[in-house]
Design an enzyme around this catalytic site. Sequence first.
Site: not given
Ligand code: HXC
Length: 515
Positions: A168-169, A405-406
């Site tokens: 993402g971002g 040019g290079a």
């Molecule tokens: C809160 C999160 C989290 C998040 C993961 N966790 N991402 N908690 N916010 N963004 C937590 C899970 O609940 C879990 O908690 C632990 O971290 C490990 O995650 P798992 O899913 O078990 O691990 P894994 O299978 O390795 O997968 C990792 C992952 C997945 C691919 C990153 O967790 C995931 O898809 N997370 C969400 C990603 C996402 O959509 N983020 C927001 C993006 S938007 P427990 O307690 O079970 O251990 C963004 C915008 C940024 O980032 C903008 C900037 C401009």
Amino acid sequence: MKGLEQYRERHKASLEGGGAARLEAQHRKGKLSARERLEILLDAGSFEEMGSMVTHRCTDFGLDKDLILGDGVVTGLGKINGMTVAVFSQDFTVLGGSLSETHAEKIVKLMDLALRIGVPLIGLNDSGGARIQEGVTSLAGYADIFYRNVKASGLIPQISVIMGPCAGGAVYSPAMTDWIFMVEKTSYMFVTGPNVVKTVTHEEVSSEDLGGAHTHATRSGIAHFTYPNEGECLMAVRQLMAYLPPNCAEPPRSGHGWSEPGPGDLRPALDLVVPDSSNTPYDMHQVVQGLLDNDSWMEVQPEFAENILIGFGRMSGQTVGVVANQPMVLAGVLDNNASKKAARFVRFCDAFRIPLLVLVDVPGFLPGTDQEWNGIITNGAKLLYAFAEATVPRVTLITRKAYGGAYDVMNSKHIGADFNFAWPCAEIAVMGPKGAAEIIFKSEIASSNNPEETLNQKVNEYTEKFASPYIAASRGFIDEVILPSESRKRILRAFAHLQSKAYVPSPRKHGNIPL
Ligand code: HXC
């Protein structure tokens, strides 16, 4: 002592992160913990942590019940090869290393400190992105970091090491830093993940193919360095740091000044590198290695746009940035990717006072619709602009071809290079002698009894009259024609003389590089 018990309890909790089970899961994936990574990265015992008692402010979704000390990121100052660095290391075992308001505040505070004291910033990224429980405050946190990435750009070196998800971002912070390291198979970077890609474009692609280390090392060029495991990756960060200065006002700390060249700086092997036939390729690495101090070459983006080599090396212990055409790949031609790759490198070296050594064997720009439609005009101009703008000491050596040019673009005299050398076998011209003869002597060749012989004659004539390095030297465009074996000596001496080169500030706000 009063408070000792509470101190011990909190200190222990801050070290434990997300707990033993999550740490074990992290290890099972071949990943280290945030603190284990710091132990490898930093000089032993040098880490001074800041902010281990920080807790999040989220009161939603039950998070208010948890006392999470440190909030998923370890921050502080440490040393690498004796040089202070500011470092943050995201802890995936704490809510997936996700970025909350306070997690971001810790990074922001560290970035501000790094700027105040003029030290490099290193981020070890392993995060699920914005903390989902927090919403806009975590988005604000990202923007605060992005803003400081830009403010710090060119003032302190910024290094991003991707050691897990970065999606993402969140990818835009690393994208604005100077160097991106990735670990094979366990790290990935993309703006939208495989599921979104499938929904929008109906493409099926794995995380690894979409944004893994191999993809970014070979296809997008986003990763500058990739390594098979975290240990090797962190050791490579240490290696890179040894070439860099702490900030833009200080020189790199390697070496003890430019020393006078001695007999050991003659390199007879270089006399044998360039083949007699100007169309036979040779490996420019041989020239690079021959000119630099032994074992000092650290190549950047070695698997991307391989027709140009960029990287750091040392000459008499001093850091130099090398840009070199690679005749082994596409005859060393300049194309879109090669131009962009080299331009950014030149700008980094210029920002951080690293002298540039440019090795030229280039037949021109790559023709074709693919190149034109993808902006070779703008991209080639990036490299031209970057060289022309650079105020660090700049030395060029033409080893063979410098066509069209290079020739101008590759750090020619005309765009501000300080010393321009050429080997006796150099060919400097508007185009290759054969192509040139075929055009300007077209009718003479066609009407000749023996067209092939006439063409050869005309090629020789053209080479002597226009393409010889002595023509360019007679006009002062080449300062000296030098022997390959003496090149290291001559370049060392040139850099030694150039070290007093002064940067004269300009009144303009900034130029407008063709981005
Ligand atoms: C809160 C999160 C989290 C998040 C993961 N966790 N991402 N908690 N916010 N963004 C937590 C899970 O609940 C879990 O908690 C632990 O971290 C490990 O995650 P798992 O899913 O078990 O691990 P894994 O299978 O390795 O997968 C990792 C992952 C997945 C691919 C990153 O967790 C995931 O898809 N997370 C969400 C990603 C996402 O959509 N983020 C927001 C993006 S938007 P427990 O307690 O079970 O251990 C963004 C915008 C940024 O980032 C903008 C900037 C401009």
